[in-house]
Design an enzyme around this catalytic site. Sequence first.
Site, PDB file in Angstrom:
ATOM      1  N   ARG A 119     -13.682 -36.952 -63.773  1.00 49.67           N
ATOM      2  CA  ARG A 119     -14.965 -36.267 -63.555  1.00 49.67           C
ATOM      3  C   ARG A 119     -15.401 -35.715 -64.905  1.00 49.67           C
ATOM      4  O   ARG A 119     -14.741 -34.836 -65.465  1.00 49.67           O
ATOM      5  CB  ARG A 119     -14.801 -35.142 -62.537  1.00 49.67           C
ATOM      6  CG  ARG A 119     -16.001 -34.213 -62.480  1.00 49.67           C
ATOM      7  CD  ARG A 119     -15.989 -33.318 -61.266  1.00 49.67           C
ATOM      8  NE  ARG A 119     -16.280 -34.065 -60.064  1.00 49.67           N
ATOM      9  CZ  ARG A 119     -16.606 -33.520 -58.891  1.00 49.67           C
ATOM     10  NH1 ARG A 119     -16.662 -32.209 -58.770  1.00 49.67           N
ATOM     11  NH2 ARG A 119     -16.854 -34.273 -57.850  1.00 49.67           N
TER      12      ARG A 119
ATOM     13  N   ASP B 120     -29.303 -32.640 -52.096  1.00 53.74           N
ATOM     14  CA  ASP B 120     -28.211 -32.172 -52.964  1.00 53.74           C
ATOM     15  C   ASP B 120     -28.742 -30.954 -53.722  1.00 53.74           C
ATOM     16  O   ASP B 120     -29.947 -30.671 -53.693  1.00 53.74           O
ATOM     17  CB  ASP B 120     -27.826 -33.315 -53.935  1.00 53.74           C
ATOM     18  CG  ASP B 120     -26.631 -32.970 -54.830  1.00 53.74           C
ATOM     19  OD1 ASP B 120     -25.925 -31.979 -54.559  1.00 53.74           O
ATOM     20  OD2 ASP B 120     -26.410 -33.701 -55.824  1.00 53.74           O
TER      21      ASP B 120
ATOM     22  N   CYS C  47     -23.949 -33.894 -50.024  1.00 53.95           N
ATOM     23  CA  CYS C  47     -22.615 -34.185 -50.567  1.00 53.95           C
ATOM     24  C   CYS C  47     -21.740 -32.939 -50.632  1.00 53.95           C
ATOM     25  O   CYS C  47     -20.523 -33.048 -50.674  1.00 53.95           O
ATOM     26  CB  CYS C  47     -22.741 -34.826 -51.943  1.00 53.95           C
ATOM     27  SG  CYS C  47     -23.705 -33.844 -53.093  1.00 53.95           S
TER      28      CYS C  47
ATOM     29  N   GLN D  91     -18.603 -40.588 -53.690  1.00 51.75           N
ATOM     30  CA  GLN D  91     -19.370 -39.861 -52.688  1.00 51.75           C
ATOM     31  C   GLN D  91     -20.172 -40.838 -51.824  1.00 51.75           C
ATOM     32  O   GLN D  91     -20.160 -40.766 -50.587  1.00 51.75           O
ATOM     33  CB  GLN D  91     -20.322 -38.879 -53.384  1.00 51.75           C
ATOM     34  CG  GLN D  91     -21.217 -38.123 -52.426  1.00 51.75           C
ATOM     35  CD  GLN D  91     -20.431 -37.150 -51.559  1.00 51.75           C
ATOM     36  OE1 GLN D  91     -19.628 -36.387 -52.067  1.00 51.75           O
ATOM     37  NE2 GLN D  91     -20.644 -37.176 -50.266  1.00 51.75           N
TER      38      GLN D  91
ATOM     39  N   HIS E  64     -22.151 -40.868 -58.861  1.00 52.34           N
ATOM     40  CA  HIS E  64     -21.047 -40.324 -58.057  1.00 52.34           C
ATOM     41  C   HIS E  64     -20.696 -41.367 -56.982  1.00 52.34           C
ATOM     42  O   HIS E  64     -20.933 -41.158 -55.796  1.00 52.34           O
ATOM     43  CB  HIS E  64     -21.479 -38.998 -57.427  1.00 52.34           C
ATOM     44  CG  HIS E  64     -20.351 -38.164 -56.908  1.00 52.34           C
ATOM     45  ND1 HIS E  64     -19.025 -38.525 -57.038  1.00 52.34           N
ATOM     46  CD2 HIS E  64     -20.346 -36.972 -56.245  1.00 52.34           C
ATOM     47  CE1 HIS E  64     -18.265 -37.588 -56.479  1.00 52.34           C
ATOM     48  NE2 HIS E  64     -19.037 -36.637 -55.993  1.00 52.34           N
TER      49      HIS E  64
HETATM   50  N1   CP Z   1     -19.089 -33.680 -53.139  1.00 49.16           N
HETATM   51  C1   CP Z   1     -18.200 -33.436 -54.110  1.00 49.16           C
HETATM   52  O1   CP Z   1     -17.936 -34.266 -54.983  1.00 49.16           O
HETATM   53  O2   CP Z   1     -17.593 -32.206 -54.022  1.00 49.16           O
HETATM   54  P1   CP Z   1     -16.715 -31.525 -55.150  1.00 49.16           P
HETATM   55  O3   CP Z   1     -17.607 -31.249 -56.322  1.00 49.16           O
HETATM   56  O4   CP Z   1     -16.191 -30.257 -54.522  1.00 49.16           O
HETATM   57  O5   CP Z   1     -15.592 -32.454 -55.530  1.00 49.16           O
HETATM   58  N1  NVA Z   2     -25.266 -33.304 -58.215  1.00 56.58           N
HETATM   59  C1  NVA Z   2     -24.124 -32.424 -58.051  1.00 56.58           C
HETATM   60  C2  NVA Z   2     -23.107 -33.072 -57.165  1.00 56.58           C
HETATM   61  C3  NVA Z   2     -21.870 -32.254 -56.905  1.00 56.58           C
HETATM   62  C4  NVA Z   2     -20.869 -32.961 -56.053  1.00 56.58           C
HETATM   63  C5  NVA Z   2     -23.540 -32.116 -59.414  1.00 56.58           C
HETATM   64  O1  NVA Z   2     -23.439 -33.016 -60.246  1.00 56.58           O
HETATM   65  O2  NVA Z   2     -23.191 -30.947 -59.655  1.00 56.58           O
END
Ligand code: CP
Ligand code: NVA
Length: 312
Positions: free
Chosen positions: A109, A231, A271, A139, A136
């Site tokens: 990540r 989101d 998400c 997801q 992502h």
């Molecule tokens: N939806 C998602 O990726 O959640 P986290 O950021 O908690 O991993």
């Molecule tokens: N768009 C959000 C998704 C988190 C799972 C982010 O990148 O923070």
Amino acid sequence: MAPGTLQGRDLLSMDDLSVEELWMVLDLALDLKARMKAGERPPLLQGKTLAMIFEKPSLRTRVTFEVGMWQLGGTAVYLAPQDVQLGVRESVADVARNLARWVDGIAARTFRHATVEELAKHAEIPVINALSDLEHPCQVIADLLTIYEKRRRLEGLRIAWIGDGNNVCHSLLLGAAKMGMHIVVATPEGYAPREDVVERAQTSAARSGGRIQLTQDPREAASGADIIYTDVWVSMGQEEEREVRLQVFRPYQVNQALLALANKDVLVMHCLPAHRGEEITDDVLDGPHSVVLDEAENRLHAQKALLALLLR
Ligand code: CP
Ligand code: NVA
């Protein structure tokens, strides 16, 4: 398609999977989920290890990868932002080359999408994008699984994305287009999804019979929708823009008034984490149309399938 074609591959984008491969992941996820509910845990990754590099916080992604590896007979090593300091303590390439000597796969990540690409370039093992600023995919695989479970089809369903044209939006555009869905994306001016991503989605849609529509009107997107997806308005890494974004996105809140425009049996998706009272109201997030906890649960099953196919 013959099984095993995904073995050793990276998953950085939804576009790294063909339609057939995406169905292969979804089918295995359904199978693993059913078997788990029946008390079975096939040890498909006995003795395998996954390194998980996180530059940003996580609840769902971290727990589901870690628990998923364990349930498949393997194990996962969590590396917190301060541990690795990608590109600061050590170059991304050196981190990749070291990890490849010890583990069977990497989930990462990152802030910049280029960082997961750099890891994949230098690691001779599968690298999975666990969220970057661009996509992502894990997801969205779980989300497609959730929609399929609820509706027993994907093709032809109308999905409305309401809010920011962000990483999740990009993966959803690519995934929905690939599966022949009709996706309508409503974003404020200046916050539309990236043009190159929209173009790629359009190419997929032309093949699958799907449809892509962009608008600035959330009501137009929500009208007749089978699924409404939103989101956060401020993604991780954008905290400095918070005040401006809260103003710009205010008309894009998913609330009862917007929901009333959708189909009667609309699914509401997010998400998570959610900022209650910002992009979505409590009554919608906790209401009868919401499937957000099914999405969260399916992260586990979808990623187990993905891990089993890539790492085996
Ligand atoms: N939806 C998602 O990726 O959640 P986290 O950021 O908690 O991993
Ligand atoms: N768009 C959000 C998704 C988190 C799972 C982010 O990148 O923070």
